[in-house]
Design a protein around this motif. Structure first.
Motif, PDB file in Angstrom:
ATOM      1  N   GLU A 235      17.089 -47.891 -22.982  1.00 52.09           N
ATOM      2  CA  GLU A 235      16.779 -46.836 -24.113  1.00 52.09           C
ATOM      3  C   GLU A 235      15.972 -47.588 -24.804  1.00 52.09           C
ATOM      4  O   GLU A 235      16.180 -48.647 -25.496  1.00 52.09           O
ATOM      5  CB  GLU A 235      18.194 -46.179 -24.561  1.00 52.09           C
ATOM      6  CG  GLU A 235      17.834 -45.144 -25.578  1.00 52.09           C
ATOM      7  CD  GLU A 235      18.884 -44.882 -26.356  1.00 52.09           C
ATOM      8  OE1 GLU A 235      19.879 -44.675 -25.639  1.00 52.09           O
ATOM      9  OE2 GLU A 235      19.051 -44.850 -27.677  1.00 52.09           O
ATOM     10  N   LYS A 250       5.811 -41.824 -21.095  1.00 50.43           N
ATOM     11  CA  LYS A 250       6.638 -40.580 -20.310  1.00 50.43           C
ATOM     12  C   LYS A 250       6.574 -41.088 -18.806  1.00 50.43           C
ATOM     13  O   LYS A 250       7.600 -40.658 -18.055  1.00 50.43           O
ATOM     14  CB  LYS A 250       6.278 -39.426 -20.797  1.00 50.43           C
ATOM     15  CG  LYS A 250       6.658 -38.627 -21.924  1.00 50.43           C
ATOM     16  CD  LYS A 250       6.360 -37.373 -21.996  1.00 50.43           C
ATOM     17  CE  LYS A 250       6.449 -36.884 -23.215  1.00 50.43           C
ATOM     18  NZ  LYS A 250       5.858 -35.414 -23.645  1.00 50.43           N
ATOM     19  N   SER A 253       8.789 -43.714 -17.629  1.00 56.27           N
ATOM     20  CA  SER A 253      10.236 -43.455 -18.200  1.00 56.27           C
ATOM     21  C   SER A 253      11.023 -42.192 -17.027  1.00 56.27           C
ATOM     22  O   SER A 253      10.364 -41.613 -16.483  1.00 56.27           O
ATOM     23  CB  SER A 253      10.427 -42.724 -19.374  1.00 56.27           C
ATOM     24  OG  SER A 253       9.641 -43.711 -20.548  1.00 56.27           O
ATOM     25  N   LEU A 254      12.260 -42.613 -17.159  1.00 58.99           N
ATOM     26  CA  LEU A 254      13.276 -41.529 -16.448  1.00 58.99           C
ATOM     27  C   LEU A 254      13.110 -40.243 -17.197  1.00 58.99           C
ATOM     28  O   LEU A 254      13.256 -39.085 -16.572  1.00 58.99           O
ATOM     29  CB  LEU A 254      14.884 -42.145 -16.278  1.00 58.99           C
ATOM     30  CG  LEU A 254      14.944 -43.196 -15.167  1.00 58.99           C
ATOM     31  CD1 LEU A 254      16.369 -43.852 -15.345  1.00 58.99           C
ATOM     32  CD2 LEU A 254      14.647 -42.605 -13.673  1.00 58.99           C
ATOM     33  N   SER A 255      13.528 -40.353 -18.491  1.00 56.35           N
ATOM     34  CA  SER A 255      13.332 -39.108 -19.305  1.00 56.35           C
ATOM     35  C   SER A 255      12.897 -39.671 -20.711  1.00 56.35           C
ATOM     36  O   SER A 255      12.915 -40.845 -20.797  1.00 56.35           O
ATOM     37  CB  SER A 255      14.741 -38.461 -19.258  1.00 56.35           C
ATOM     38  OG  SER A 255      15.727 -39.521 -19.857  1.00 56.35           O
ATOM     39  N   SER A 256      12.502 -38.486 -21.627  1.00 56.36           N
ATOM     40  CA  SER A 256      12.192 -38.641 -23.138  1.00 56.36           C
ATOM     41  C   SER A 256      12.675 -37.923 -23.677  1.00 56.36           C
ATOM     42  O   SER A 256      12.942 -36.500 -23.273  1.00 56.36           O
ATOM     43  CB  SER A 256      10.595 -39.131 -22.959  1.00 56.36           C
ATOM     44  OG  SER A 256      10.042 -37.952 -22.486  1.00 56.36           O
ATOM     45  N   ASN A 257      12.645 -38.189 -25.213  1.00 57.77           N
ATOM     46  CA  ASN A 257      12.977 -37.017 -25.920  1.00 57.77           C
ATOM     47  C   ASN A 257      12.240 -37.413 -27.367  1.00 57.77           C
ATOM     48  O   ASN A 257      12.105 -38.783 -27.775  1.00 57.77           O
ATOM     49  CB  ASN A 257      14.609 -37.110 -26.225  1.00 57.77           C
ATOM     50  CG  ASN A 257      14.922 -36.097 -27.238  1.00 57.77           C
ATOM     51  OD1 ASN A 257      14.384 -35.129 -27.288  1.00 57.77           O
ATOM     52  ND2 ASN A 257      16.446 -36.543 -27.644  1.00 57.77           N
ATOM     53  N   ASN A 266      13.597 -43.434 -21.895  1.00 55.76           N
ATOM     54  CA  ASN A 266      14.727 -44.126 -20.978  1.00 55.76           C
ATOM     55  C   ASN A 266      13.953 -44.838 -19.543  1.00 55.76           C
ATOM     56  O   ASN A 266      13.698 -44.077 -18.832  1.00 55.76           O
ATOM     57  CB  ASN A 266      15.777 -43.079 -20.378  1.00 55.76           C
ATOM     58  CG  ASN A 266      16.742 -42.652 -21.621  1.00 55.76           C
ATOM     59  OD1 ASN A 266      17.090 -43.409 -22.452  1.00 55.76           O
ATOM     60  ND2 ASN A 266      16.815 -41.326 -21.725  1.00 55.76           N
TER      61      ASN A 266
END
Lengths: 309, 255
Positions: A235, A250, A253-257, A266
Motif C-alpha cells: 500500500e 493506477k 496498481s491492483l487497485s487505487s483510492n 495497492n
C-alpha cells in the motif's frame, strides 16, 4: 528450547456403539510446543482440537501414537502438578460458591491452607470475580464461569496453561482482559496453549499457531513467518500528484483510492515499489507511507482449510 | 489423603445442599404415624410395632438414598464434564472413586444417625426407656447401606443412573434373598442352572447376614459371631468391589 508438549503420530478413534463403524478423529497428528510460547491451536468445528487437548490432559487415551507433557505421559501424576486446564464451555459444581470451588481445586494439588488463601484472593482479583466469591456458581453467567474456570486453571501457578476455547462466551471487555492475562502469563515465563475460533484475537496474542482440519495437521509455525510469507499487496500513500501521474500509477496498481487529494495505490509486488516512488517524486508529489499488506490469520486460515477440503 | 478428603467433602456438600435431608422429614412422619395411628390398634404390642416400623423405615430410606444418589455420583461428573477438572489435576482415578465413596458414606452416616435419633426419641416416648442394644441393628443397617453404596458406585461408573438404579435395586433384593437362593441351590440336582445360581449366590452380597432387626424387635440375644462375620464379610465385599470398579474406571475415556 525444550518442548513442553510433544505429540507424535497421534490417532484417536471412537465407536459410539459396538455395531457402528469406528470414526477416526485424529489421524497421525504431530506437534511440538516450546516453552515460553503462546501457542494457538486452530481449526474448524470437528477438526479434533478438543480431542487432542483431552488426550493431552489424560482425560482420554490415544488409540495410537503418543502425547507427552514435559516429556512424560499425561496419565502420570507428576506432569499434572505443572499444568492448568480450562475446559471448553466449563460447567462446575453449581452448588459450590466460587471461593469453595477454588479451595477444592487447591486441595487437589495439596496446596497448604495459608498459601491457598492468599493465592485465591489474587486469582479472584485477576479474573475480576472478587465480588462473586461467595455466590453459588449456579448463579454465575457464562462469562463468570469462564473467569472462575481460568482462576482454577491457575491455582497451582502452572508452567503450562492449556485453554480450550477460552474466549468463547466473553464480551469484548472480557476478551481483552483474558488476552492481557495470557500475555502476562507469557511475560512470567509460562507456556500457554489454547484453541480458539476467534482468529483476530488469536492473531493478537499468539507467537506460533497450528492449524488442524479433519484430524490432520495442515500448518504449524511462528505466526510472523506464516503471515509474512504471503504479502498480498504494497500500500503506497501519497499526495500532491497531477492527474496524469495518478493515471500512470493506477496502471501499475491492483487497485487505487483517493480521499481529499490523498491517493492510495495497492502495488502488486515489492519490485514495483522503487519505480512507483520515482514516478511520484518526479511529478513533485509527496510520499506519505509504504505499507506491506500481509494476509490476516483469518484469511490464511480460510485458505488453508479450503485447500484441504 | 488430602485429595481424597477434598473429594469426599465435596460429595458430602453436594448431598447436603441437594434435597437429601428431606428423607428425614419422611422418617419423622413415619414415626409419628406409627406412634399415633398404629399403636392404639396393636393391643400391647406397640413397642414392637414402633421398633419394626422405625428400623425398617431407616433401612428403606437409607437404601433408597444410596441407590438414588449413589447411581448418579460418577455418571453426573462425566455427563456434566466436571470430571475434566479433576482428571486434569494430579489425582489418581482410584483416589477420585474412593473420595466419592467416602463422601457418600459420610452423607449416609449422617442421615442414618439423625434417623436413629428420631427413632430413639420415639422409643423413649412410648416405652419410657431405651436400651442401647437397639442401636446395633441401626449400625448393621449402615453396614448394609455401605455395601449398597459401593454397588451403586460400580454401576454409576458403567451405566446411566436409571439402569444403575434398577441393577443396584435388583442386587439389594436378590442379596436379601440370598439365603433362599442357597436353599434352592441345595435342592437342585447337578446341572447348568445349579452352577449359575451358585455363581449368583457368591456374587450377590449376603444381606441376610447383616440383618439384626428381628433380634431388636423380639428382644432376643444378639449373636455376636454373626455380627463379626457380617462386618468382616461386608468389609471384604466393599474392598473387592472398590478394586473392580477402579480397574474398570482406570481405562475409561471421558468423552
Amino acid at each position: 528450547m525444550t518442548a513442553v508438549i510433544q505429540i507424535k503420530g497421534l490417532y484417536k478413534t471412537y465407536q459410539k456403539h459396538f455395531w457402528m463403524p469406528r470414526q477416526t478423529v485424529l489421524k497421525g497428528l504431530n506437534l511440538e510446543v516450546e516453552a515460553g510460547q503462546i501457542f494457538g491451536f486452530l481449526g474448524p468445528n470437528g477438526a479434533g482440537k478438543t480431542t487432542t487437548i483431552k488426550t493431552l490432559m489424560g482425560i482420554i487415551r490415544p488409540s495410537a501414537g503418543r502425547a507427552l507433557l514435559f516429556g512424560k505421559d499425561p496419565w502420570d501424576i507428576e506432569p499434572k502438578q505443572r499444568i492448568g486446564f480450562l475446559p471448553e464451555s466449563p460447567y462446575f459444581y453449581d452448588y459450590l460458591t466460587g471461593l469453595e470451588f477454588l479451595v477444592f481445586c487447591g486441595r487437589l494439588f495439596n496446596i497448604s491452607s495459608v498459601v491457598l488463601k492468599s493465592r485465591i484472593q489474587e486469582l479472584l482479583a485477576l479474573v475480576n470475580l472478587s465480588y462473586a466469591a461467595d455466590l453459588q456458581m449456579r448463579k454465575y453467567s457464562k462469562g463468570m464461569l469462564q473467569r472462575i474456570g481460568l482462576a482454577q486453571a491457575l491455582i497451582n501457578d502452572p508452567q503450562l496453561v492449556v485453554l480450550d476455547e477460552p474466549l468463547t462466551g466473553l464480551d469484548p471487555l472480557g476478551r481483552k482482559e483474558f488476552k492481557d492475562i495470557i500475555l502476562n502469563l507469557k511475560a512470567r515465563g509460562k507456556t500457554v496453549f489454547f484453541s480458539s475460533h476467534i482468529l483476530p484475537d488469536a492473531e493478537m496474542v499468539c507467537d506460533a499457531v497450528a492449524i488442524i482440519n479433519k484430524g490432520k495437521l495442515l500448518q504449524v509455525g511462528n505466526l510472523a513467518d506464516l503471515l509474512n510469507a504471503r504479502i498480498k499487496a504494497i500500500e503506497l500513500n501519497c499526495r500532491n500528484i497531477p492527474e496524469e501521474t495518478a493515471g500512470k500509477m493506477k496502471s501499475r496498481s491492483l487497485s487505487s483510492n483517493t480521499i481529499n487529494g490523498q491517493w492510495q495505490f495497492n502495488l502488486k509486488a515489492e519490485a514495483d515499489i522503487s519505480g512507483a516512488i520515482d514516478l511520484v517524486k518526479a511529478a513533485g508529489g509527496d510520499i506519505i507511507s509504504v505499507i506491506p499488506q500481509k494476509e490476516s490469520l483469518e484469511e490464511y486460515f480460510s485458505r488453508e482449510v479450503a485447500g484441504d477440503a | 489423603m488430602r485429595k481424597i478428603r477434598a473429594i469426599a467433602y465435596n460429595t458430602f456438600t453436594e448431598g447436603i445442599r441437594s434435597k437429601t435431608l428431606y428423607a428425614l422429614l419422611i422418617y419423622i412422619m413415619l414415626i409419628l404415624f406409627s406412634v399415633t395411628a398404629l399403636v392404639p390398634l396393636t393391643l400391647g404390642e406397640h413397642s414392637r410395632i414402633l421398633r419394626d416400623f422405625g428400623l425398617s423405615g431407616i433401612e428403606f430410606l437409607s437404601v433408597m438414598l444410596a441407590i438414588v444418589i449413589g447411581t448418579t455420583l460418577v455418571y453426573k461428573e462425566v455427563e456434566k464434564r466436571t470430571i475434566y477438572v479433576i482428571a486434569s489435576k494430579p489425582v489418581e482415578r482410584f483416589e477420585f472413586l474412593l473420595g466419592k465413596y467416602l463422601g457418600m458414606e459420610l452423607l449416609l452416616g449422617l442421615v442414618i444417625f439423625l434417623m436413629a435419633v428420631i427413632f430413639t426419641l420415639g422409643v423413649l416416648f412410648l416405652d419410657g426407656k431405651f436400651t442401647f442394644i437397639l442401636l446395633l441393628p441401626v449400625t448393621m443397617i449402615f453396614v448394609k447401606v455401605s455395601v449398597i453404596n459401593i454397588i451403586a458406585l460400580f454401576f454409576s461408573s458403567l451405566s446411566s443412573p436409571v439402569l444403575g438404579a434398577v441393577f443396584t435395586f435388583c442386587f439389594y433384593l436378590a442379596g436379601t434373598l440370598s439365603r433362599d437362593i442357597l436353599r434352592l441351590v441345595q435342592r437342585l440336582s447337578e446341572g447348568p442352572l445349579k452352577i449359575i445360581l451358585k455363581i449368583f449366590y457368591y456374587l450377590l452380597p449376603n444381606m441376610g447376614n447383616m440383618d439384626l432387626k428381628n433380634q431388636a424387635v423380639y428382644d432376643t440375644a444378639v449373636l455376636w459371631p454373626q455380627v463379626w462375620w457380617a462386618l468382616s464379610y461386608s468389609g471384604a465385599y466393599i474392598l473387592a468391589m472398590l478394586m473392580i470398579t477402579s480397574l474398570i474406571f482406570e481405562k475409561k475415556d471421558f468423552k
